[in-house]
Design a protein around this motif. Structure first.
Motif, PDB file in Angstrom:
ATOM      1  N   MET A 114     -37.652  -7.141 -15.675  1.00 46.91           N
ATOM      2  CA  MET A 114     -36.690  -7.231 -16.768  1.00 46.91           C
ATOM      3  C   MET A 114     -35.308  -6.825 -16.263  1.00 46.91           C
ATOM      4  O   MET A 114     -35.164  -5.777 -15.630  1.00 46.91           O
ATOM      5  N   ASN A 115     -34.297  -7.642 -16.539  1.00 46.13           N
ATOM      6  CA  ASN A 115     -32.971  -7.286 -16.062  1.00 46.13           C
ATOM      7  C   ASN A 115     -32.354  -6.195 -16.943  1.00 46.13           C
ATOM      8  O   ASN A 115     -32.789  -5.953 -18.073  1.00 46.13           O
ATOM      9  N   GLN A 116     -31.327  -5.559 -16.397  1.00 41.09           N
ATOM     10  CA  GLN A 116     -30.737  -4.404 -17.072  1.00 41.09           C
ATOM     11  C   GLN A 116     -30.104  -4.769 -18.403  1.00 41.09           C
ATOM     12  O   GLN A 116     -30.163  -3.995 -19.369  1.00 41.09           O
ATOM     13  N   HIS A 117     -29.506  -5.952 -18.474  1.00 39.59           N
ATOM     14  CA  HIS A 117     -28.865  -6.356 -19.732  1.00 39.59           C
ATOM     15  C   HIS A 117     -29.893  -6.443 -20.853  1.00 39.59           C
ATOM     16  O   HIS A 117     -29.651  -5.928 -21.962  1.00 39.59           O
ATOM     17  N   ARG A 118     -31.022  -7.074 -20.578  1.00 38.20           N
ATOM     18  CA  ARG A 118     -32.048  -7.165 -21.628  1.00 38.20           C
ATOM     19  C   ARG A 118     -32.604  -5.785 -21.955  1.00 38.20           C
ATOM     20  O   ARG A 118     -32.863  -5.474 -23.118  1.00 38.20           O
ATOM     21  N   ARG A 119     -32.797  -4.948 -20.937  1.00 43.14           N
ATOM     22  CA  ARG A 119     -33.302  -3.593 -21.187  1.00 43.14           C
ATOM     23  C   ARG A 119     -32.363  -2.828 -22.108  1.00 43.14           C
ATOM     24  O   ARG A 119     -32.795  -2.129 -23.033  1.00 43.14           O
ATOM     25  N   ASP A 120     -31.049  -2.968 -21.864  1.00 44.59           N
ATOM     26  CA  ASP A 120     -30.060  -2.306 -22.724  1.00 44.59           C
ATOM     27  C   ASP A 120     -30.138  -2.821 -24.160  1.00 44.59           C
ATOM     28  O   ASP A 120     -30.054  -2.038 -25.116  1.00 44.59           O
ATOM     29  N   LEU A 121     -30.298  -4.127 -24.317  1.00 44.31           N
ATOM     30  CA  LEU A 121     -30.404  -4.691 -25.664  1.00 44.31           C
ATOM     31  C   LEU A 121     -31.653  -4.176 -26.381  1.00 44.31           C
ATOM     32  O   LEU A 121     -31.610  -3.857 -27.582  1.00 44.31           O
ATOM     33  N   LEU A 122     -32.760  -4.082 -25.665  1.00 45.35           N
ATOM     34  CA  LEU A 122     -33.985  -3.569 -26.269  1.00 45.35           C
ATOM     35  C   LEU A 122     -33.824  -2.104 -26.670  1.00 45.35           C
ATOM     36  O   LEU A 122     -34.326  -1.670 -27.711  1.00 45.35           O
ATOM     37  N   ASP A 123     -33.124  -1.335 -25.843  1.00 44.14           N
ATOM     38  CA  ASP A 123     -32.867   0.067 -26.192  1.00 44.14           C
ATOM     39  C   ASP A 123     -32.036   0.174 -27.468  1.00 44.14           C
ATOM     40  O   ASP A 123     -32.317   1.012 -28.334  1.00 44.14           O
ATOM     41  N   ARG A 124     -31.014  -0.654 -27.594  1.00 45.06           N
ATOM     42  CA  ARG A 124     -30.187  -0.613 -28.805  1.00 45.06           C
ATOM     43  C   ARG A 124     -31.015  -1.021 -30.029  1.00 45.06           C
ATOM     44  O   ARG A 124     -30.842  -0.470 -31.122  1.00 45.06           O
ATOM     45  N   ASP A 125     -31.919  -1.985 -29.841  1.00 44.60           N
ATOM     46  CA  ASP A 125     -32.771  -2.397 -30.947  1.00 44.60           C
ATOM     47  C   ASP A 125     -33.707  -1.265 -31.358  1.00 44.60           C
ATOM     48  O   ASP A 125     -33.903  -1.008 -32.558  1.00 44.60           O
ATOM     49  N   LEU A 126     -34.267  -0.571 -30.397  1.00 46.57           N
ATOM     50  CA  LEU A 126     -35.143   0.560 -30.701  1.00 46.57           C
ATOM     51  C   LEU A 126     -34.382   1.671 -31.422  1.00 46.57           C
ATOM     52  O   LEU A 126     -34.937   2.336 -32.304  1.00 46.57           O
ATOM     53  N   GLU A 127     -33.126   1.870 -31.065  1.00 45.36           N
ATOM     54  CA  GLU A 127     -32.333   2.876 -31.773  1.00 45.36           C
ATOM     55  C   GLU A 127     -32.156   2.503 -33.239  1.00 45.36           C
ATOM     56  O   GLU A 127     -32.200   3.382 -34.115  1.00 45.36           O
ATOM     57  N   CYS A 128     -31.970   1.211 -33.513  1.00 43.94           N
ATOM     58  CA  CYS A 128     -31.863   0.771 -34.914  1.00 43.94           C
ATOM     59  C   CYS A 128     -33.173   0.998 -35.659  1.00 43.94           C
ATOM     60  O   CYS A 128     -33.178   1.449 -36.813  1.00 43.94           O
ATOM     61  N   VAL A 129     -34.279   0.700 -35.012  1.00 42.54           N
ATOM     62  CA  VAL A 129     -35.589   0.895 -35.644  1.00 42.54           C
ATOM     63  C   VAL A 129     -35.836   2.378 -35.910  1.00 42.54           C
ATOM     64  O   VAL A 129     -36.314   2.760 -36.987  1.00 42.54           O
ATOM     65  N   ALA A 130     -35.493   3.218 -34.932  1.00 40.17           N
ATOM     66  CA  ALA A 130     -35.679   4.656 -35.113  1.00 40.17           C
ATOM     67  C   ALA A 130     -34.806   5.190 -36.239  1.00 40.17           C
ATOM     68  O   ALA A 130     -35.237   6.053 -37.026  1.00 40.17           O
ATOM     69  N   VAL A 190     -31.644  10.072 -32.098  1.00 35.12           N
ATOM     70  CA  VAL A 190     -32.552   9.426 -31.163  1.00 35.12           C
ATOM     71  C   VAL A 190     -31.776   8.403 -30.334  1.00 35.12           C
ATOM     72  O   VAL A 190     -31.140   7.500 -30.883  1.00 35.12           O
ATOM     73  N   ARG A 191     -31.823   8.567 -29.042  1.00 35.93           N
ATOM     74  CA  ARG A 191     -31.194   7.641 -28.096  1.00 35.93           C
ATOM     75  C   ARG A 191     -32.288   7.101 -27.173  1.00 35.93           C
ATOM     76  O   ARG A 191     -33.196   7.837 -26.787  1.00 35.93           O
ATOM     77  N   PHE A 192     -32.202   5.829 -26.833  1.00 35.55           N
ATOM     78  CA  PHE A 192     -33.192   5.231 -25.934  1.00 35.55           C
ATOM     79  C   PHE A 192     -32.558   4.880 -24.602  1.00 35.55           C
ATOM     80  O   PHE A 192     -31.427   4.397 -24.541  1.00 35.55           O
ATOM     81  N   ASP A 193     -33.311   5.131 -23.539  1.00 36.13           N
ATOM     82  CA  ASP A 193     -32.880   4.789 -22.185  1.00 36.13           C
ATOM     83  C   ASP A 193     -34.108   4.269 -21.439  1.00 36.13           C
ATOM     84  O   ASP A 193     -35.024   5.023 -21.147  1.00 36.13           O
ATOM     85  N   GLY A 194     -34.124   2.974 -21.175  1.00 33.68           N
ATOM     86  CA  GLY A 194     -35.253   2.394 -20.480  1.00 33.68           C
ATOM     87  C   GLY A 194     -36.557   2.501 -21.240  1.00 33.68           C
ATOM     88  O   GLY A 194     -37.631   2.606 -20.641  1.00 33.68           O
ATOM     89  N   GLY A 195     -36.496   2.469 -22.560  1.00 30.41           N
ATOM     90  CA  GLY A 195     -37.686   2.561 -23.384  1.00 30.41           C
ATOM     91  C   GLY A 195     -38.141   3.975 -23.683  1.00 30.41           C
ATOM     92  O   GLY A 195     -39.101   4.173 -24.433  1.00 30.41           O
TER      93      GLY A 195
END
Length: 232
Positions: free
Chosen positions: A1-17, A34-39
């Motif tokens: 997984m590239n870093q850009h997608r990983r960052d987007l997934l982290d931001r999405d998880l922050e919204c869910v949290a 709650v902050r996400f970094d690499g899941g």
């Protein structure tokens, strides 16, 4: 997984949290961020008691895509006592107690992990073993020490290379290979009756993550339904 997608997934998880904290009445007493970094969920703030923090850990761990929950939450006004085993030149948090075999600017206690962990029984709230156990020919005595020093409800955080990734074998000081299934064994009682309760055990393409509670006062062994969540 590239870093850009990983960052987007982290931001999405922050919204869910954030939605979880806003709408779940069981978490209404918490004042956390709650902050996400690499899941990995990094949680800071305060909770009125340990049961509220336990509920938060469990709730975040149920979210899809969450690899681990690493919190630094003050419970009833008290800061957690956290130990970083084999910290080397970097601790997971500046206020953690860093332990390593060699002295250094981030090392608070110099000790050889093979000889044990120099803390009293049930004196620690969390233990981090980040890229440590794969360097030990026999890591079970170290995990027994972690079990001993953790308070009831305390958490052991393990991070180790996944055995099928090149990182597991590229470092010649790695002497053990681990998988998610390795931790199933640790969630069964050993010869001394010690075992661990899995809060969250998973992996990404390169790394195995495990958040484990010591089975002792107030925490019983995991049943088959719980074990089936993480293990074959």
């Amino acid at each position: 997984m590239n870093q850009h997608r990983r960052d987007l997934l982290d931001r999405d998880l922050e919204c869910v949290a954030a939605d979880l904290l806003k709408h779940d009445p069981r978490l209404s007493a918490l004042d956390v961020r709650v902050r996400f970094d690499g899941g990995v969920a990094h949680v800071e703030g305060s909770a009125p008691d340990a049961a509220d923090l336990a509920m938060l850990r469990e709730s975040l761990g149920r979210l899809g895509g969450v690899l681990a929950v690493w919190d630094r939450v003050h419970v009833d006004g008290g800061a957690p006592r956290v130990v970083d085993l084999g910290c080397g030149g970097a601790k997971q948090h500046a206020d953690n107690l860093g332990l390593d075999v060699r002295p250094g600017p981030t090392v608070d206690v110099v000790a050889d992990l093979v000889a044990g962990v120099p803390f009293q029984d049930e004196s620690v709230d969390q233990v981090f073993a980040v890229h440590v156990i794969e360097h030990l020919a026999d890591y079970l005595p170290l995990l027994a020490e972690c079990h001993r020093i953790l308070r009831p409800g305390g958490v052991l955080h393990v991070l180790t290379p996944w055995w099928r990734h090149v990182n597991a074998v590229a470092d010649p000081t790695h002497v053990r290979l681990l998988d998610v299934q390795t931790f199933k064994h640790l969630c069964r009682p050993d010869h001394a009756g010690r075992c661990w309760y899995p809060l969250l055990v998973t992996r990404d393409e390169a790394t195995v993550f495990a958040d484990l509670l010591p089975v002792k006062a107030g925490v019983g062994p995991a049943g088959e339904q719980r074990l089936a969540r993480f293990f074959d």
